[in-house]
Write a protein that holds these residues in place. Structure first.
Motif, mmCIF file in Angstrom:
data_model
loop_
_atom_site.group_PDB
_atom_site.id
_atom_site.type_symbol
_atom_site.label_atom_id
_atom_site.label_comp_id
_atom_site.label_asym_id
_atom_site.label_seq_id
_atom_site.Cartn_x
_atom_site.Cartn_y
_atom_site.Cartn_z
ATOM 1 N N UNK A 22 5.568 15.567 1.027
ATOM 2 C CA UNK A 22 6.675 15.445 0.091
ATOM 3 C C UNK A 22 7.141 16.790 -0.439
ATOM 4 N N UNK A 23 6.231 17.756 -0.574
ATOM 5 C CA UNK A 23 6.621 19.047 -1.130
ATOM 6 C C UNK A 23 6.858 20.114 -0.069
ATOM 7 N N UNK A 24 6.639 19.781 1.191
ATOM 8 C CA UNK A 24 6.764 20.775 2.262
ATOM 9 C C UNK A 24 8.208 21.211 2.437
ATOM 10 N N UNK A 25 8.438 22.506 2.386
ATOM 11 C CA UNK A 25 9.665 23.202 2.721
ATOM 12 C C UNK A 25 10.995 22.698 2.219
ATOM 13 N N UNK A 26 12.072 23.517 2.432
ATOM 14 C CA UNK A 26 13.407 23.147 1.983
ATOM 15 C C UNK A 26 14.564 23.588 2.873
ATOM 16 N N UNK A 123 6.266 28.587 8.590
ATOM 17 C CA UNK A 123 6.978 29.637 7.877
ATOM 18 C C UNK A 123 8.472 29.418 7.783
ATOM 19 N N UNK A 124 9.049 28.654 8.730
ATOM 20 C CA UNK A 124 10.491 28.390 8.703
ATOM 21 C C UNK A 124 10.845 27.170 7.852
ATOM 22 N N UNK A 125 9.841 26.586 7.189
ATOM 23 C CA UNK A 125 10.085 25.442 6.313
ATOM 24 C C UNK A 125 9.886 24.090 6.961
ATOM 25 N N UNK A 126 9.732 24.052 8.277
ATOM 26 C CA UNK A 126 9.488 22.768 8.931
ATOM 27 C C UNK A 126 8.037 22.354 8.712
ATOM 28 N N UNK A 127 7.764 21.111 8.978
ATOM 29 C CA UNK A 127 6.405 20.585 8.920
ATOM 30 C C UNK A 127 6.023 20.156 10.326
ATOM 31 N N UNK A 140 4.718 16.485 16.287
ATOM 32 C CA UNK A 140 5.995 16.075 15.707
ATOM 33 C C UNK A 140 6.392 17.152 14.705
ATOM 34 N N UNK A 141 7.608 17.679 14.855
ATOM 35 C CA UNK A 141 8.123 18.674 13.923
ATOM 36 C C UNK A 141 9.251 18.033 13.129
ATOM 37 N N UNK A 142 9.116 18.119 11.805
ATOM 38 C CA UNK A 142 10.059 17.485 10.896
ATOM 39 C C UNK A 142 10.830 18.578 10.154
ATOM 40 N N UNK A 143 12.160 18.454 10.064
ATOM 41 C CA UNK A 143 12.959 19.466 9.388
ATOM 42 C C UNK A 143 12.552 19.629 7.924
ATOM 43 N N UNK A 144 12.717 20.834 7.431
ATOM 44 C CA UNK A 144 12.446 21.109 6.026
ATOM 45 C C UNK A 144 13.289 20.196 5.148
#
Length: 169
Positions: A22-26, A123-127, A140-144
């Protein structure tokens, strides 16, 4: 020591995984929807091809739009895309005792609907989430700014159906 055999007793579990998600990246993932295709051995390739056949048409409310180059080892949903890559290498963090002990703020292990995952903030905000305790690693890569929980819930049944439990290495 196998991290995930130990993880079952030391993992902070789903509540911590959900909180970290929930708090990962933006920021957003790469809108170009182009990904590197993994190059696994024949056994893992077959498992990944089976996964591709049972993947859902939508994930977290996003319609399937596969990335380039087209491959049965990759899939994508929406824009910015949620990207799945099957047959990736074992993440280094899976052997990190700090993760097993819950001492790494950028990586945590937990399970969602019967599938174990290692979650890493990039580092790029993705998870980035990678399956554990399966005969092939699915990443699985999820957008920030996107809560990964919906994607993991939507993908769990397909992963369980196509990728048997076990140790991939």
């Amino acid at each position: 020591m196998n991290f995930f055999r130990h993880r079952h007793t030391a993992s902070p579990g789903l509540p911590v995984l959900a909180a970290l998600i929930a708090i990962a990246g933006c920021s957003s993932a790469d809108d170009s929807a182009s990904v590197a295709v993994p190059v696994p051995d024949a056994k893992v390739t077959k498992l990944c091809q089976n996964l591709d056949k049972v993947l859902p048409r939508s994930v977290d409310g996003r319609r399937r739009e596969d990335p380039e180059p087209r491959s049965a080892l990759t899939a994508g949903w929406g824009s910015p895309a949620i990207i799945l890559r099957c047959g990736v290498q074992r993440p280094v963090k899976m052997s990190d005792p700090k993760v097993a002990n819950g001492d790494d703020p950028k990586a945590v292990a937990g399970g969602v609907n019967g599938v174990d995952w290692l979650m890493e903030r990039q580092g790029d905000g993705t998870t980035r989430l990678t399956t554990a305790s399966r005969l092939a690693y699915v990443q699985v890569t999820v957008p920030e700014g996107t809560d990964a929980t919906g994607a993991l819930v939507d993908l769990a049944a397909s992963v369980k159906k196509a990728i048997p439990e076990g140790i991939a290495d």
